[in-house]
Design an enzyme around this catalytic site. Structure first.
Site, PDB file in Angstrom:
ATOM      1  N   HIS A 291       1.065  -7.625   0.131  1.00  0.00           N
ATOM      2  CA  HIS A 291       1.210  -7.828   1.573  1.00  0.00           C
ATOM      3  C   HIS A 291       0.246  -8.906   2.046  1.00  0.00           C
ATOM      4  O   HIS A 291      -0.760  -9.177   1.382  1.00  0.00           O
ATOM      5  CB  HIS A 291       0.963  -6.520   2.343  1.00  0.00           C
ATOM      6  CG  HIS A 291      -0.365  -5.887   2.094  1.00  0.00           C
ATOM      7  ND1 HIS A 291      -0.683  -5.220   0.921  1.00  0.00           N
ATOM      8  CD2 HIS A 291      -1.487  -5.818   2.861  1.00  0.00           C
ATOM      9  CE1 HIS A 291      -1.927  -4.766   0.992  1.00  0.00           C
ATOM     10  NE2 HIS A 291      -2.439  -5.125   2.153  1.00  0.00           N
TER      11      HIS A 291
ATOM     12  N   HIS B 282      -2.022 -10.231   5.337  1.00  0.00           N
ATOM     13  CA  HIS B 282      -2.639  -9.881   6.617  1.00  0.00           C
ATOM     14  C   HIS B 282      -2.574 -11.078   7.566  1.00  0.00           C
ATOM     15  O   HIS B 282      -2.910 -12.190   7.165  1.00  0.00           O
ATOM     16  CB  HIS B 282      -4.125  -9.541   6.445  1.00  0.00           C
ATOM     17  CG  HIS B 282      -4.388  -8.343   5.594  1.00  0.00           C
ATOM     18  ND1 HIS B 282      -4.707  -7.113   6.123  1.00  0.00           N
ATOM     19  CD2 HIS B 282      -4.393  -8.183   4.244  1.00  0.00           C
ATOM     20  CE1 HIS B 282      -4.902  -6.244   5.140  1.00  0.00           C
ATOM     21  NE2 HIS B 282      -4.716  -6.864   3.988  1.00  0.00           N
TER      22      HIS B 282
END
Ligand SMILES: [Zn+2]
Length: 146
Positions: free
Chosen positions: A98, A100
């Site tokens: 992922h 940020h």
């Protein structure tokens, strides 16, 4: 082993979803570093950046870039951090790739390293702030036709 991001993508666990399509979801971090801290997450499980197929990487980073644009140009964040952590020594906590997107506001307290617990009030405020600008995400995706 259970993976929290896989559970969220299968709707087995709740999250504040800001944007979603067949491949990617963007959610609010439940322990934000700053107000508006987002996670851009491919729905398919890949452990880290090095494990993720290139097409998925491209789409993830393009969407992250669109939100960086929204934060600076529309919501007037004076700074934005866009990062991924790969491996425990780098601070990776959830082993599902992922990115940020962390808008930076003056006096946001980031340097003290403080995270806070996302409140429902803050979540709905950010969701509504961002909802006006999701066409920017779509226009970024149109340019790469993914
Ligand atoms: Zn996963």
């Amino acid at each position: 082993m259970t993976c929290v991001f896989c559970e969220i993508s299968r709707k087995e666990k709740p999250a504040h979803i800001i944007y979603e399509d067949k491949d990617i979801m963007v959610i609010l971090d439940i322990n934000p570093i700053s107000k508006g801290h987002l996670l851009v997450i491919p729905k398919e499980h890949h452990e880290a950046i090095q494990d993720t197929p290139v097409k998925t990487l491209v789409k993830t980073w393009v969407i992250a870039s669109a939100f960086a644009k929204i934060y600076r140009d529309k919501l007037k964040a004076p700074g934005v951090n866009v990062i991924t952590n790969s491996g425990s020594p780098a601070g990776q906590v959830v082993f599902h790739f992922h990115v940020h997107v962390i808008p930076r506001w003056e006096q946001d307290g980031f340097k003290k390293g403080g995270r806070h617990v996302l409140s429902e009030e803050e979540a709905s405020e950010i969701t509504s702030m961002l909802s006006d600008y999701l066409d920017i995400v779509k226009s970024y995706l149109n340019e790469i036709s993914i």
